[in-house]
Design a protein around this motif. Structure first.
Motif, PDB file in Angstrom:
ATOM      1  N   GLY A 123     -11.583  -6.409   5.805  1.00  0.00           N
ATOM      2  CA  GLY A 123     -10.148  -6.629   5.568  1.00  0.00           C
ATOM      3  C   GLY A 123      -9.573  -5.743   4.473  1.00  0.00           C
ATOM      4  O   GLY A 123      -8.497  -5.163   4.629  1.00  0.00           O
ATOM      5  N   GLN A 124     -10.313  -5.632   3.377  1.00  0.00           N
ATOM      6  CA  GLN A 124      -9.839  -4.774   2.284  1.00  0.00           C
ATOM      7  C   GLN A 124      -9.763  -3.319   2.738  1.00  0.00           C
ATOM      8  O   GLN A 124      -8.837  -2.591   2.378  1.00  0.00           O
ATOM      9  CB  GLN A 124     -10.770  -4.894   1.069  1.00  0.00           C
ATOM     10  CG  GLN A 124     -10.772  -6.249   0.414  1.00  0.00           C
ATOM     11  CD  GLN A 124      -9.497  -6.553  -0.372  1.00  0.00           C
ATOM     12  OE1 GLN A 124      -8.664  -5.679  -0.575  1.00  0.00           O
ATOM     13  NE2 GLN A 124      -9.363  -7.794  -0.785  1.00  0.00           N
ATOM     14  N   LYS A 125     -10.741  -2.929   3.544  1.00  0.00           N
ATOM     15  CA  LYS A 125     -10.724  -1.552   4.034  1.00  0.00           C
ATOM     16  C   LYS A 125      -9.520  -1.311   4.941  1.00  0.00           C
ATOM     17  O   LYS A 125      -8.859  -0.271   4.852  1.00  0.00           O
ATOM     18  CB  LYS A 125     -12.018  -1.245   4.807  1.00  0.00           C
ATOM     19  CG  LYS A 125     -12.081   0.182   5.297  1.00  0.00           C
ATOM     20  CD  LYS A 125     -13.389   0.502   5.980  1.00  0.00           C
ATOM     21  CE  LYS A 125     -13.407   1.945   6.479  1.00  0.00           C
ATOM     22  NZ  LYS A 125     -14.652   2.268   7.189  1.00  0.00           N
ATOM     23  N   LEU A 126      -9.211  -2.285   5.792  1.00  0.00           N
ATOM     24  CA  LEU A 126      -8.035  -2.168   6.655  1.00  0.00           C
ATOM     25  C   LEU A 126      -6.783  -1.991   5.798  1.00  0.00           C
ATOM     26  O   LEU A 126      -5.951  -1.124   6.067  1.00  0.00           O
ATOM     27  CB  LEU A 126      -7.906  -3.405   7.552  1.00  0.00           C
ATOM     28  CG  LEU A 126      -6.705  -3.410   8.503  1.00  0.00           C
ATOM     29  CD1 LEU A 126      -6.792  -2.269   9.502  1.00  0.00           C
ATOM     30  CD2 LEU A 126      -6.597  -4.750   9.237  1.00  0.00           C
ATOM     31  N   GLY A 127      -6.654  -2.819   4.766  1.00  0.00           N
ATOM     32  CA  GLY A 127      -5.511  -2.707   3.862  1.00  0.00           C
ATOM     33  C   GLY A 127      -5.457  -1.344   3.187  1.00  0.00           C
ATOM     34  O   GLY A 127      -4.395  -0.734   3.066  1.00  0.00           O
ATOM     35  N   ARG A 128      -6.610  -0.865   2.774  1.00  0.00           N
ATOM     36  CA  ARG A 128      -6.662   0.453   2.139  1.00  0.00           C
ATOM     37  C   ARG A 128      -6.203   1.540   3.104  1.00  0.00           C
ATOM     38  O   ARG A 128      -5.384   2.398   2.751  1.00  0.00           O
ATOM     39  CB  ARG A 128      -8.086   0.759   1.655  1.00  0.00           C
ATOM     40  CG  ARG A 128      -8.248   2.175   1.140  1.00  0.00           C
ATOM     41  CD  ARG A 128      -9.593   2.434   0.508  1.00  0.00           C
ATOM     42  NE  ARG A 128     -10.715   2.453   1.416  1.00  0.00           N
ATOM     43  CZ  ARG A 128     -11.107   3.524   2.111  1.00  0.00           C
ATOM     44  NH1 ARG A 128     -10.428   4.657   2.025  1.00  0.00           N
ATOM     45  NH2 ARG A 128     -12.161   3.456   2.899  1.00  0.00           N
ATOM     46  N   LEU A 129      -6.704   1.494   4.330  1.00  0.00           N
ATOM     47  CA  LEU A 129      -6.361   2.541   5.291  1.00  0.00           C
ATOM     48  C   LEU A 129      -4.877   2.523   5.645  1.00  0.00           C
ATOM     49  O   LEU A 129      -4.253   3.568   5.809  1.00  0.00           O
ATOM     50  CB  LEU A 129      -7.227   2.399   6.549  1.00  0.00           C
ATOM     51  CG  LEU A 129      -8.717   2.671   6.331  1.00  0.00           C
ATOM     52  CD1 LEU A 129      -9.498   2.421   7.616  1.00  0.00           C
ATOM     53  CD2 LEU A 129      -8.953   4.103   5.842  1.00  0.00           C
ATOM     54  N   ILE A 130      -4.296   1.337   5.756  1.00  0.00           N
ATOM     55  CA  ILE A 130      -2.867   1.253   6.058  1.00  0.00           C
ATOM     56  C   ILE A 130      -2.049   1.810   4.899  1.00  0.00           C
ATOM     57  O   ILE A 130      -1.130   2.614   5.086  1.00  0.00           O
ATOM     58  CB  ILE A 130      -2.456  -0.199   6.382  1.00  0.00           C
ATOM     59  CG1 ILE A 130      -3.087  -0.617   7.717  1.00  0.00           C
ATOM     60  CG2 ILE A 130      -0.937  -0.333   6.437  1.00  0.00           C
ATOM     61  CD1 ILE A 130      -2.930  -2.092   8.048  1.00  0.00           C
TER      62      ILE A 130
END
Lengths: 190, 190
Positions: A123-130
């Motif tokens: 989830g944190q990675k998804l947020g980072r990528l967005i």
DNA sequence: TCACAACGTTAACAAATGTTTAGATTTATG
DNA sequence: CATAAATCTAAACATTTGTTAACGTTGTGA
């Protein structure tokens, strides 16, 4: 659990996520349809939702101290949109979001976003990528205001917003470019 | 393992991280000092480093097709700086980074950044927060170019870059504001 | 369908901003 | 210290962009 296929696809492109994990997350979202011209989000309110556009187009605008409206952004299909700055800072929004066509969105409430950060394994990675994706977009925009003329930015606008000429009136495009509609009319002749 | 106290402090402000975890990470960084005027990073090269400024100031600039140089940004103490867009996309940089004073930085090589994403327990979150922080800064900038005049942006520049008038020549400030130094001179009189 | 609002263009004029040149002052450096 | 480079200001003129008003077209809702 319907009509989230597009968002599911985008998420699977960005991170490793199982079908089941994805379904649990998307169960915490809901669908909403806005009519042409309808306001999606108003200024002066703390934004608590992020939208993912299934179909349609949303215009982001702001009003200055003289009362003039400026078009800041167009959000298209398969993109996230929100007053993201004020969403993150939990401060009152400054932008108006408005559907320029009938627009279908997946609504991600703050509780769902926070749940994703906490419980999705990436989830944190998804947020980072967005966030990084939009950083790159903004960086390109800022860069272009320095090195391109309004005419050049007009000529390249379809690189960023394909088919925008059929989906938004010219005066909104002029506003996005930071010029008056009269001046855009002039530039087009030359 | 010396002279990383500032960066350590910033990291601990942003995420939960143990002293030990932090030390292992910071062991993979190194210190570098640039003289006044020295170039930190050149265009046309894929950027593979992120810098954290301990002391000094770094100017970010770009050259347009007419050969004119534009100052895009100033980076101050306790901030990260890089051609972050091209770092992330692994494409050749477009910016020049230059120290305006003697400047000491912590160098974070790409391998170290990737290591942090993989092995720091909240590495992805740290990356997300940094990207979000700069997103908010860029959003404010873009918003201000729409709703403020050059004079208003000049008057508020110390909100973003405190003491900049003593650290950068006026023509670079004018360039950052998107106007000529001659015009800034005029605006100051009024 | 009709009437009204929204939209796009044009012209004339006004305001903002850029360009060129010059000169004075400050700063960097041998 | 001396010299050259960098910096800031100023004036005159050119260019870009905004403002106002007018007009014809298109779109839209009653």
């Amino acid at each position: 659990m319907n009509n989230v296929e597009q968002l599911k696809y985008v998420m699977k492109q960005m991170i490793n996520i199982t079908e089941e994990e994805c379904n649990i997350f998307l169960n915490k979202t809901n669908l909403k349809i806005f009519k042409k011209g309808e306001v999606v989000s108003k200024p002066e309110v703390i934004p608590n939702e992020i939208y993912f556009i299934n179909k349609g187009i949303i215009r982001v605008s702001i009003i200055d101290n003289e009362g003039t409206e400026h078009t800041i952004h167009f959000a298209l299909e398969n993109q996230f949109i929100a007053d993201y700055s004020n969403f993150m800072q939990r401060t009152p929004s400054m932008y108006t979001l408005q559907a320029l066509e009938e627009t279908e969105v997946v609504v991600l409430p703050r509780t769902t976003v926070d749940w994703g950060y906490q419980y999705l394994s990436e989830g944190q990675k998804l947020g980072r990528l967005i966030a990084e994706y939009y950083f790159i977009y903004q960086d390109m925009r800022i860069k272009n205001t320095y090195i391109l003329t309004p005419k050049q930015r007009y000529d390249r606008i379809t690189d960023v917003f394909p088919n925008i000429h059929n989906r938004a009136p010219q005066h909104m495009i002029a506003s996005y470019l930071g010029i008056t509609p009269i001046h855009l009319s002039r530039l087009k002749k030359s």
